[in-house]
Design a protein around this motif. Structure first.
Motif, PDB file in Angstrom:
ATOM      1  N   GLY A   7       0.831  -1.197   0.000  1.00  0.00           N
ATOM      2  CA  GLY A   7       0.000   0.000   0.000  1.00  0.00           C
ATOM      3  C   GLY A   7       0.868   1.250   0.000  1.00  0.00           C
ATOM      4  N   ASN A   8       0.487   2.258  -0.806  1.00  0.00           N
ATOM      5  CA  ASN A   8       1.260   3.507  -0.859  1.00  0.00           C
ATOM      6  C   ASN A   8       0.979   4.399   0.340  1.00  0.00           C
ATOM      7  OD1 ASN A   8       2.275   2.728  -3.332  1.00  0.00           O
ATOM      8  ND2 ASN A   8       0.765   3.894  -4.507  1.00  0.00           N
ATOM      9  N   ALA A   9      -0.262   4.437   0.766  1.00  0.00           N
ATOM     10  CA  ALA A   9      -0.657   5.313   1.884  1.00  0.00           C
ATOM     11  C   ALA A   9      -1.786   4.641   2.648  1.00  0.00           C
ATOM     12  CB  ALA A   9      -1.082   6.679   1.350  1.00  0.00           C
ATOM     13  N   TRP A  52       4.625  -2.047 -10.697  1.00  0.00           N
ATOM     14  CA  TRP A  52       3.456  -1.461 -11.331  1.00  0.00           C
ATOM     15  C   TRP A  52       2.329  -1.350 -10.295  1.00  0.00           C
ATOM     16  CZ3 TRP A  52      -1.641  -1.809 -12.719  1.00  0.00           C
ATOM     17  CH2 TRP A  52      -2.057  -1.000 -13.788  1.00  0.00           C
ATOM     18  N   GLY A  53       1.434  -0.378 -10.459  1.00  0.00           N
ATOM     19  CA  GLY A  53       0.343  -0.261  -9.506  1.00  0.00           C
ATOM     20  C   GLY A  53      -0.698   0.740  -9.940  1.00  0.00           C
ATOM     21  N   LEU A  54      -1.630   1.002  -9.042  1.00  0.00           N
ATOM     22  CA  LEU A  54      -2.688   1.979  -9.279  1.00  0.00           C
ATOM     23  C   LEU A  54      -2.624   3.044  -8.183  1.00  0.00           C
ATOM     24  CD1 LEU A  54      -5.736  -0.380 -10.045  1.00  0.00           C
ATOM     25  CD2 LEU A  54      -4.423   0.963 -11.708  1.00  0.00           C
ATOM     26  N   ASN A  55      -3.085   4.235  -8.507  1.00  0.00           N
ATOM     27  CA  ASN A  55      -3.134   5.289  -7.484  1.00  0.00           C
ATOM     28  C   ASN A  55      -4.331   5.060  -6.549  1.00  0.00           C
ATOM     29  OD1 ASN A  55      -5.474   6.262  -8.729  1.00  0.00           O
ATOM     30  ND2 ASN A  55      -4.360   7.812  -9.915  1.00  0.00           N
ATOM     31  N   ARG A  56      -4.470   5.913  -5.564  1.00  0.00           N
ATOM     32  CA  ARG A  56      -5.488   5.734  -4.530  1.00  0.00           C
ATOM     33  C   ARG A  56      -6.894   5.660  -5.121  1.00  0.00           C
ATOM     34  NH1 ARG A  56      -8.882   8.744  -1.738  1.00  0.00           N
ATOM     35  NH2 ARG A  56      -8.199  10.656  -2.777  1.00  0.00           N
ATOM     36  N   ARG A  57      -7.203   6.603  -6.006  1.00  0.00           N
ATOM     37  CA  ARG A  57      -8.544   6.675  -6.589  1.00  0.00           C
ATOM     38  C   ARG A  57      -8.869   5.410  -7.401  1.00  0.00           C
ATOM     39  NH1 ARG A  57     -10.341   8.008 -11.302  1.00  0.00           N
ATOM     40  NH2 ARG A  57      -8.319   8.726 -12.058  1.00  0.00           N
ATOM     41  N   ARG A  60      -9.278   2.303  -5.203  1.00  0.00           N
ATOM     42  CA  ARG A  60     -10.600   2.315  -4.574  1.00  0.00           C
ATOM     43  C   ARG A  60     -11.677   1.915  -5.592  1.00  0.00           C
ATOM     44  NH1 ARG A  60     -12.973   4.792   0.046  1.00  0.00           N
ATOM     45  NH2 ARG A  60     -10.943   4.588   1.017  1.00  0.00           N
ATOM     46  N   SER A  61     -11.554   2.404  -6.816  1.00  0.00           N
ATOM     47  CA  SER A  61     -12.514   2.025  -7.861  1.00  0.00           C
ATOM     48  C   SER A  61     -12.463   0.527  -8.146  1.00  0.00           C
ATOM     49  CB  SER A  61     -12.231   2.784  -9.167  1.00  0.00           C
ATOM     50  OG  SER A  61     -12.418   4.162  -8.980  1.00  0.00           O
ATOM     51  N   LEU A  62     -11.263  -0.028  -8.150  1.00  0.00           N
ATOM     52  CA  LEU A  62     -11.124  -1.472  -8.370  1.00  0.00           C
ATOM     53  C   LEU A  62     -11.749  -2.238  -7.204  1.00  0.00           C
ATOM     54  CD1 LEU A  62     -10.096  -3.824 -10.094  1.00  0.00           C
ATOM     55  CD2 LEU A  62      -7.834  -3.539  -9.023  1.00  0.00           C
ATOM     56  N   PHE A 145      -7.897  -5.211   0.932  1.00  0.00           N
ATOM     57  CA  PHE A 145      -6.614  -4.515   0.845  1.00  0.00           C
ATOM     58  C   PHE A 145      -6.746  -3.249  -0.004  1.00  0.00           C
ATOM     59  CE2 PHE A 145      -3.081  -3.717  -2.071  1.00  0.00           C
ATOM     60  CZ  PHE A 145      -2.094  -3.319  -1.189  1.00  0.00           C
ATOM     61  N   LEU A 146      -7.357  -3.407  -1.195  1.00  0.00           N
ATOM     62  CA  LEU A 146      -7.469  -2.283  -2.137  1.00  0.00           C
ATOM     63  C   LEU A 146      -8.199  -1.087  -1.526  1.00  0.00           C
ATOM     64  CD1 LEU A 146      -8.440  -4.198  -5.393  1.00  0.00           C
ATOM     65  CD2 LEU A 146      -6.309  -2.938  -5.016  1.00  0.00           C
ATOM     66  N   ARG A 147      -9.210  -1.396  -0.739  1.00  0.00           N
ATOM     67  CA  ARG A 147     -10.041  -0.347  -0.161  1.00  0.00           C
ATOM     68  C   ARG A 147      -9.250   0.569   0.779  1.00  0.00           C
ATOM     69  NH1 ARG A 147     -14.840   0.350  -1.092  1.00  0.00           N
ATOM     70  NH2 ARG A 147     -15.205  -1.672  -2.051  1.00  0.00           N
ATOM     71  N   ASP A 148      -8.243  -0.001   1.431  1.00  0.00           N
ATOM     72  CA  ASP A 148      -7.522   0.750   2.459  1.00  0.00           C
ATOM     73  C   ASP A 148      -6.063   1.071   2.111  1.00  0.00           C
ATOM     74  OD1 ASP A 148      -9.832   0.515   3.897  1.00  0.00           O
ATOM     75  OD2 ASP A 148      -8.985  -0.675   5.537  1.00  0.00           O
ATOM     76  N   CYS A 149      -5.624   0.695   0.904  1.00  0.00           N
ATOM     77  CA  CYS A 149      -4.189   0.776   0.618  1.00  0.00           C
ATOM     78  C   CYS A 149      -3.707   2.170   0.232  1.00  0.00           C
ATOM     79  CB  CYS A 149      -3.793  -0.229  -0.454  1.00  0.00           C
ATOM     80  SG  CYS A 149      -4.468   0.147  -2.091  1.00  0.00           S
TER      81      CYS A 149
END
Ligand SMILES: [Zn+2]
Length: 155
Positions: A7-9, A52-57, A60-62, A145-149
């Motif tokens: 998780g980034n943040a 590789w990854g996704l940003n916070r927004r 959360r969408s995923l 995990f995705l929801r809070d990462c």
């Protein structure tokens, strides 16, 4: 060997870290790709551990997409079909003994005098693809995990 997703943040403990071994990771990520092509471009590097990854927004969408897929039964139906196919894959000839059940002296491979340790003498082994499992519980763990990462990187 495994895939570590950081998780980034993170806003909770469950958002700090997610791990699947490679067998579990690839089907899970493939499902994410199929579910959310608008979030995960076709040229993404999610199947390798290159950060590789996704940003916070987008993370959360995923998460929302996965939650909806679980709630609607889509994930369950996908898992059933996936596992049905996995179980029906035919056995493949063993590479180590060329399907004979007896191998050459290691490190040589191919037919020989020894009982093959790759197939225990059967001459056939499970299809490589059959080693990749998928289940709804794993999707739910990744969704949490995705929801809070706060965004993530796959390493
Ligand atoms: Zn063999």
């Amino acid at each position: 060997m495994g895939m570590d997703v950081y998780g980034n943040a993170p806003i909770s403990e469950r958002g700090q870290y997610f791990r699947n071994n490679v067998w579990w990771w690839h089907p899970l990520w493939t499902y994410c790709e199929s579910l959310a092509p608008e979030l995960i471009p076709g040229n993404n590097l999610g199947h390798s551990n290159d950060g590789w990854g996704l940003n916070r927004r987008k993370a959360r969408s995923l998460a929302d997409k996965l939650a909806a897929a679980i709630a609607s039964g889509h994930a369950r139906a996908y898992a059933e079909k996936y596992e049905q196919r996995r179980r029906s894959l035919p056995l493949e000839p063993c590479d180590i003994c060329a399907g004979t059940g007896h191998r050459a002296n290691p490190p040589e491979i191919g037919p020989g005098p020894l009982l093959c340790n790759g197939c225990k003498g059967a001459g056939k082994v499970q299809a490589f693809e059959s080693h990749y499992p998928f289940c709804v519980e794993n999707v739910a763990e990744f969704e949490a995990f995705l929801r809070d990462c706060g965004g993530f990187q796959i390493c």
